[in-house]
Write an enzyme that holds these catalytic residues in place. Sequence first.
Site, short mmCIF file in Angstrom:
data_model
loop_
_atom_site.label_atom_id
_atom_site.label_comp_id
_atom_site.label_asym_id
_atom_site.label_seq_id
_atom_site.Cartn_x
_atom_site.Cartn_y
_atom_site.Cartn_z
N LYS B 80 0.85 -1.20 0.00
CA LYS B 80 0.00 0.00 0.00
C LYS B 80 0.88 1.24 0.00
O LYS B 80 1.88 1.31 0.72
CB LYS B 80 -0.90 -0.03 1.24
N SER B 155 -9.66 1.72 2.91
CA SER B 155 -8.83 2.49 2.02
C SER B 155 -7.76 1.68 1.29
O SER B 155 -7.19 2.16 0.33
CB SER B 155 -8.13 3.59 2.82
N SER B 179 -9.86 -0.50 7.30
CA SER B 179 -9.32 -0.38 5.94
C SER B 179 -8.55 -1.58 5.43
O SER B 179 -8.15 -1.59 4.27
CB SER B 179 -8.43 0.87 5.85
#
Lengths: 500, 494, 98
Positions: B80, B155, B179
């Site tokens: 990420k 997210s 997330s």
Amino acid sequence: MTQTLSYDDVIARYEPVIGLETHVELGTASKMFCGCSTTFGAEPNTQTCPVCLGLPGSLPVTNAAAIEFTIRIGLALNCEIARWCRFARKNYFYPDMPKDFQISQYDEPLCTDGWLDVDVDGQTVRVEIERVHLEEDTGKTLHVGGATGRIHGATHSLVDYNRAGIPLVEVVTKPVAGIGSRAPQVAKAYVTELRDILRTLGVSDVRMEQGSLRCDVNTSLRPIAASALGTRTETKNVNSLRSVERAVRSEMLRQAELLDTGRRIVQETRHFQEDTGRSRPGRSKEEATDYRYFPEPDLVPLAPEPTWVDTIKASLPELPSARRRRIAGELGASDRDMIAMANTGVVDLVAVTVAAGASAAEARNWWMGHLAQQANATDVEPAALSITPEQVARVIALVADGTLSTGLARQVVDGVLETGHDPDRVIDERGLRTVTDAGTLTAAIDEAIAAHPDIADKVRGGKVAAAGVLVGAVMKATRGQADAASVRALLLDRLGTDGE
Amino acid sequence: MTELTRLTAAATAEAVAAGTVSAVDVTEAHLARIAAVDYRLHAFLQVDAEGALQAARAVDAARANGDRLGALAGVPLALKDVVVTKDLETTSGSAILKGWIPPYDATITRRLREAGVVILGKTNMDEFAMGSSTENSAFGPTHNPWDLARVPGGSSGGSSAAVAGFEAPLGIGTDTGGSIRQPAAVCGLVGAKPTYGGVSRYGLIAFSSSLDQAGPFARTVLDAALLHEVIAGHDPADSTSIDAPVPPVVAAARSGATGDLGGLTVGVVTELSGEGYQPGVTAAFADALTRLEAAGAKVAEVSCRHFGYALPAYYLIAPSEASSNLARFDGVRYGLRVGDDGTRTLEEVMALTREAGFGAEVKRRIILGTYALSSGYYAAYYGQAQKVRTLITRDFRAAFETCDVLVSPTTPTVAFPIGERADDPMAMYAADLCTLPASLAGLPALSVPCGLSEGLPVGLQVMAPALADDRIYRVAAALEASYDSPFIDEAPEL
Amino acid sequence: MPITRDEVAHLAQLARLAVTDEELDVFAGQLDVILAAVARVGEVAADDIAPMTHAVPLTNVLRPDVITPSLPREQALAAAPATEGGRFRVPQILEDEQ
Ligand SMILES: [Mg+2]
Ligand SMILES: [Zn+2]
């Protein structure tokens, strides 16, 4: 504004209330929350890392020495040490703050409720300490393009983050009232005493000129007999002990002028200017800043172990006030003497000289007299002279045993100051020993008599006062190394008169 | 798609260690897959082919040298973009950081590299991890491999899409309010948020410091556990890192896979069900409960009456901390600067930079957080929210007196269509309803696939007491073992 | 209590966001809805409940006072929008230091 008021006018009608916020950069090796060096004077931005540059993702880890130093300061200022406290974020935007918030302490400072006694004109004033807390310093901003290097008129600014993140202790006093005309001196005496304590504690190099000790002075006036505090102003940028005194004084005058003409004091931050001795108002936004403090979530709470605090307490060095009391006792010095010595900056020097074997009276005479003059002449502190108390004690001993006359002793001391060599070496190198050898002296006396037969006759005829000329000639011939009294006695003996 | 991209991480690592396949081959297969499908998924913001191949070559060289390899050496991973990578652009999904090349590695980046894990690149995300759909990325949305018209969750939607789309067997996400778990659920993956403090936050671009935790995405429970053990453990650079042994999550995943949950009590949280939960989600969840019972677990209802306040508490705490964490993006030291034309003051340039560099959701939360912390409101908002955290933690503690783990649906709905909730913040926030309590209490929680609803994945959330991360893996592995075949096999070919 | 457009403008200014008039309207409306929802925290949190700032009950996490290498200056400055003489360059500053 032209100041027409005299200081006495101000004092006659108003009572000053002062408060001091002193920021002290701690002398830890590394920064508050990262391992970067704190060394002063490095090339800009060479002592930075992801943490103290506030790079995304970086996190702070607290320096244990900074906590210990702060506790040391708190204990020396008679504070309570918190059993549990936290850091908080103080949020505001400024380019010298890499994260645009400062890690500080808000409602949970590490040390609270202490006091510090200071002496002003022989009287003790107790200054109450509200809090001692720990925070991180900001970077340094250089303003470019303006005439004065100030923010006003600059075209742009340049930021160096070497200083950002250096541990900074803030010592905040409670309002100090009831000190009347002495307010400026109390302010100066407080900062001086605090500086001496910090130096003694070994927690900071306390150099105001380098910014490791910085002072903000709050001042307000209230009409005599009024009870409510007046509106205060905060004067920043006060960067010398002398300026602390000047800043309070000039702000008292400025506020009195305003109050006298029916105007109001604006609660504001002002900036002291060394060159004029006045302050100018800061340029701040209209509304009060809302710092939005909240507990720093990247750090965990601090809970100093009571045993740790006790250990720190037990290891505190003798503080300046206790030391002064002890030395006064040891020297048999009066308050007046102590103040005089303190003002000359020789208390410790005299004490160490005495500890090295000198008599208190002689030690004081040397340091307050000839050495103070030499220091003054070369514009340094006596402590910075290149002679040690031990060397002074040695000179005093040599006078006591007759090796040196008083005049020679001065020459020896001056020799030490010039060369840094030990007194004995200076004596050898310069041949400054007292001439006590009878043969040498007799020869010199005979020469003097031969050179001035008329004067010798006068002396033989009973005009003893005339002997001075002959003594002078002998002293000249021995380059001052003879003891004048001995020369005189020998001479009179030689001329067959006893001087009666 | 080659067979190499279908392998689990465990099988890949085993093959690399045995020398039946090279790490370079594995890496090239995944790079080829990315080249073939990522234009449709947009899971990656950066593909670091050069760095990945270099890491793979190092693993192959180490093997040839007879060195002992780590448990995941040679296994590709999607990282990420909130995780800082030295010399590799890191943006946190924001225009304000576009082009930022960090001079340092996050602790988890370093641990991944040291373990021989092959970082393929950086994945898309909601800007600064604020969102539940990855639509808030400054660089365009990511698409759910199960249905390209739907969100991959958020997210960490780039990582979940990459792993579900077979672009990588492993992914790293961060979980502040759900997330990792929510995208794992809607992409049919296993995703775990470790105990707060279990994985170092050093080098995670902070959203909400007291909540953020990094964790694994994988297609199997064991793979997730293997990755968990690589990234977890005490880090002196993170003051909130726990100095305790890493819970034995790999062993727990292996023991759970035997399908025996005898002696275990599973609490079903009453408050995390009912209105707003799609029938397909509720049905899959109910079916999973019968499977847990069949595995020998005792299943009981348990009430946590303050969980309903998790959402309001979260939407005060997270924006408050974010408003402060994001202050540093001011155009002075790094990132975007707008409006510096010689006529404007620094204050104006900062405000223009932040206005241009942040997206709407980020600005909305910064303003909300600024409000919650401002004088006069602090006590009523931030202060009260912190008290709610205490109440939620008490609810958990009481529940764990009778239950070993708690379960709920991971999210009330399956993946929603892109654009559906974009203009309705409260509807978007509701996606995190079930995941927020464990976030606020700092507890370990995991989402594991528990069925499909109208062809879209449904996740079951398992929550455990602090530092009992092994329990969530044990229960998840047992549930996983109860299904005949992995749900991920039903994902459409891209 | 509804949040006004002026309040949002003030908050944006505190947060250094040069929001547009259009955004002010949108945000004011949305924040109203959000604040109404989050204000519910006031319903349950009583005076005797301690606020929880950290999920982990740690205290006294300290590091020894040891110097570690800093970044080379080129790296410290590498990402800066503008530099001059080894320093970060910024436009003229309106407000005094705090
Ligand atoms: Mg301060
Ligand atoms: Zn540093």
